[in-house]
Design a protein around this motif. Structure first.
Motif, PDB file in Angstrom:
ATOM      1  N   VAL A   8       0.869  -1.169   0.000  1.00  0.00           N
ATOM      2  CA  VAL A   8       0.000   0.000   0.000  1.00  0.00           C
ATOM      3  C   VAL A   8       0.907   1.220   0.000  1.00  0.00           C
ATOM      4  O   VAL A   8       1.365   1.660   1.053  1.00  0.00           O
ATOM      5  CB  VAL A   8      -0.931   0.012   1.228  1.00  0.00           C
ATOM      6  CG1 VAL A   8      -1.820   1.246   1.199  1.00  0.00           C
ATOM      7  CG2 VAL A   8      -1.780  -1.231   1.269  1.00  0.00           C
ATOM      8  N   THR A  97      -4.710  -0.545   7.748  1.00  0.00           N
ATOM      9  CA  THR A  97      -5.716  -1.610   7.870  1.00  0.00           C
ATOM     10  C   THR A  97      -5.324  -2.879   7.122  1.00  0.00           C
ATOM     11  O   THR A  97      -5.595  -3.983   7.592  1.00  0.00           O
ATOM     12  CB  THR A  97      -7.088  -1.124   7.355  1.00  0.00           C
ATOM     13  OG1 THR A  97      -6.958  -0.704   6.003  1.00  0.00           O
ATOM     14  CG2 THR A  97      -7.619   0.014   8.206  1.00  0.00           C
ATOM     15  N   GLU A  98      -4.671  -2.736   5.955  1.00  0.00           N
ATOM     16  CA  GLU A  98      -4.296  -3.942   5.218  1.00  0.00           C
ATOM     17  C   GLU A  98      -3.217  -4.722   5.966  1.00  0.00           C
ATOM     18  O   GLU A  98      -3.215  -5.954   5.980  1.00  0.00           O
ATOM     19  CB  GLU A  98      -3.832  -3.608   3.807  1.00  0.00           C
ATOM     20  CG  GLU A  98      -3.694  -4.855   2.951  1.00  0.00           C
ATOM     21  CD  GLU A  98      -3.568  -4.556   1.472  1.00  0.00           C
ATOM     22  OE1 GLU A  98      -3.329  -5.507   0.711  1.00  0.00           O
ATOM     23  OE2 GLU A  98      -3.707  -3.383   1.087  1.00  0.00           O
ATOM     24  N   ASN A 102      -3.536  -8.613   7.198  1.00  0.00           N
ATOM     25  CA  ASN A 102      -2.512  -9.625   6.928  1.00  0.00           C
ATOM     26  C   ASN A 102      -1.952 -10.204   8.226  1.00  0.00           C
ATOM     27  O   ASN A 102      -1.719 -11.415   8.332  1.00  0.00           O
ATOM     28  CB  ASN A 102      -1.381  -9.013   6.103  1.00  0.00           C
ATOM     29  CG  ASN A 102      -1.763  -8.798   4.657  1.00  0.00           C
ATOM     30  OD1 ASN A 102      -2.939  -8.874   4.299  1.00  0.00           O
ATOM     31  ND2 ASN A 102      -0.788  -8.512   3.807  1.00  0.00           N
ATOM     32  N   SER A 129     -12.275  -1.658   7.049  1.00  0.00           N
ATOM     33  CA  SER A 129     -11.880  -2.753   6.156  1.00  0.00           C
ATOM     34  C   SER A 129     -13.019  -3.748   5.989  1.00  0.00           C
ATOM     35  O   SER A 129     -13.442  -4.394   6.946  1.00  0.00           O
ATOM     36  CB  SER A 129     -10.649  -3.476   6.717  1.00  0.00           C
ATOM     37  OG  SER A 129     -10.406  -4.666   5.988  1.00  0.00           O
TER      38      SER A 129
END
Length: 462
Positions: A8, A97-98, A102, A129
């Motif tokens: 990102v 958030t990603e 993960n 998310s």
């Protein structure tokens, strides 16, 4: 897509170009974390993974979140779990958030730490998310926290997750909330969820709205849904449109559905196509279906006069528990003078099976119950058994005009114990109108199915 393209990257950071390398190198060596991050990306683009890691580490340690996230991916790809977790934690701790998703996924699936994983999923979900909201909803479902699960599914569905909308439909159906079920399955269908279209068709069929049901079956069939093709075959057959019925049943049969292979065979017989019937009965018979074996045997004898092959398939069907196959086999053996084996099959054939087709609305309820119980790794109830149970009740209660005391009436006519009939009525009620009681277990279905069969035997109905 290259392994590093899951990063990102901030929109303000331009993609690096090969000609930028001297300038980036100078800036990175001078301590510019953004330059180091871009230099790492440049190394990754040309396949220099160790160089990418080195520069991203320098950038991440200087506070670059995107580099920390990329390092999490780097170590996850290279199997160094603890390093991956550490870098994801660094990125997630800043609100990425990603990275939180993960990290939670690694903790749940690799480290087996659902409690910590749930915390990170919650953090990401509250930050917006959709992926995290869905994963959290499924975790809550598995933990038996249905109200919380529904809330997270709603968040995901509101953000466009059609799978969560489909799941919400099933949770509502199991709770007896059919209007809510329709709302969520319509929502999922509009988003292109094929299973939702099919299940909505079943629900409408169960509610005696065949025209609307057909609309949704056709919608699902456009995406090659085999169950929808089967339903459309049945509709065409009810209208005596044999050629259309054959086309739909063959589409479903091609997906390996034994019942539809049989139906395709039956329709071919009606159309006078012995070759087509032989093909479909033969495929189902080869897969071990006793009913198809029996009909394959009948076809071989009727069309080709091959008694030996016909007897072969009758014997296999009889060994699979098919009553009529055992009787036919006994007759053929007796005519051939093989009286000893003939006597064995004629004296003690398998008991007759249930061979009535349930009414469409009852068949739809059976399939919906099976789908609802088979979700999230559950043990799906068997559709044929549920259809037999519901069909039996429908059959034995047809003579009764006043259903105020149907249990008492059945007990009086059959002589069965009242508790057995009451239990059967209770399970049947749950299948027809879910929500009042939990779904029955496979063991409970076996128990009430035995009652249903005894009820038919005592009342002399088949």
């Amino acid at each position: 897509m290259a392994w590093w393209q899951g990063e990102v990257a901030a929109a303000t950071v331009p993609a690096p170009r090969v000609g930028d390398e001297p300038e980036l190198l100078a800036a990175a060596q001078a301590g510019d974390p953004q330059a180091a991050h871009r230099l790492g990306r440049l190394c990754a683009q040309r396949g220099d993974r160790s160089g990418a890691r080195r520069w991203w580490e320098r950038a991440a340690l200087a506070g670059n979140v995107d580099s920390a996230f990329n390092l999490g991916i780097w170590h996850e790809k290279h199997g160094t779990l603890e390093e991956s977790v550490s870098w994801y934690e660094r990125a997630a701790g800043t609100g990425d958030t990603e990275a939180a998703v993960n990290l939670a996924t690694l903790l749940l699936e690799q480290r087996g730490d659902p409690a910590t994983a749930r915390g990170w999923f919650e953090s990401a979900a509250r930050a917006g998310s959709r992926v995290a909201a869905r994963r959290l909803a499924l975790m809550c479902e598995d933990a038996g926290e249905t109200p919380v699960a529904r809330e997270w599914h709603r968040r995901a569905a509101a953000d466009g997750d059609t799978s969560s909308a489909h799941d919400l439909g099933f949770l509502a159906y199991s709770a007896g909330e059919e209007e809510e079920t329709v709302r969520w399955w319509e929502c999922a269908t509009r988003g292109g969820h094929v299973e939702a279209a099919y299940h909505l068709g079943l629900l409408l069929q169960a509610g005696r709205d065949p025209e609307s049901a057909e609309t949704y079956f056709r919608l699902a069939a456009r995406s090659e849904h085999p169950g929808a093709a089967s339903q459309l075959g049945g509709i065409a057959l009810a209208h005596a449109d044999l050629r259309t019925a054959r086309a739909w049943f063959e589409r479903a049969a091609g997906a390996g559905r034994l019942a539809d292979q049989r139906m395709a065979g039956f329709v071919c017989v009606e159309l006078g196509d012995a070759t087509g019937a032989s093909h479909w009965f033969g495929r189902a018979a080869a897969s071990g279906d006793p009913e198809a074996m029996f009909n394959f045997g009948l076809l071989i004898i009727a069309e080709y006069g091959d008694l030996a092959r016909g007897r072969h398939w009758f014997r296999l069907a009889a060994l699979g528990g098919h009553h009529r196959a055992a009787v036919e086999l006994g007759g053929l053996l007796s005519a051939a003078g093989e009286h000893a084996e003939a006597q064995r099959w004629l004296t003690d054939p398998p008991p007759p099976g249930w061979d009535r087709a349930a009414e469409p609305e009852l068949a739809a309820r059976a399939e919906l119950a099976a789908a609802a119980t088979g979700r999230r790794g559950g043990v799906a109830l068997a559709v044929p058994e549920l259809a037999e149970l519901l069909g039996t009740w429908d059959l034995v209660t047809r003579p009764l005009h006043d259903h105020a005391d149907v249990v008492g009436w059945l007990v009086e006519r059959s002589g069965l114990h009242a508790s057995a009939v009451e239990y059967l009525a209770s399970v049947r009620g749950t299948l027809i109108r879910p929500g009042n009681s939990p779904w029955p277990s496979p063991g409970e279905i076996d128990h009430v199915l035995a009652t249903a069969r005894e009820l038919r035997r005592r009342l002399g109905v088949r």
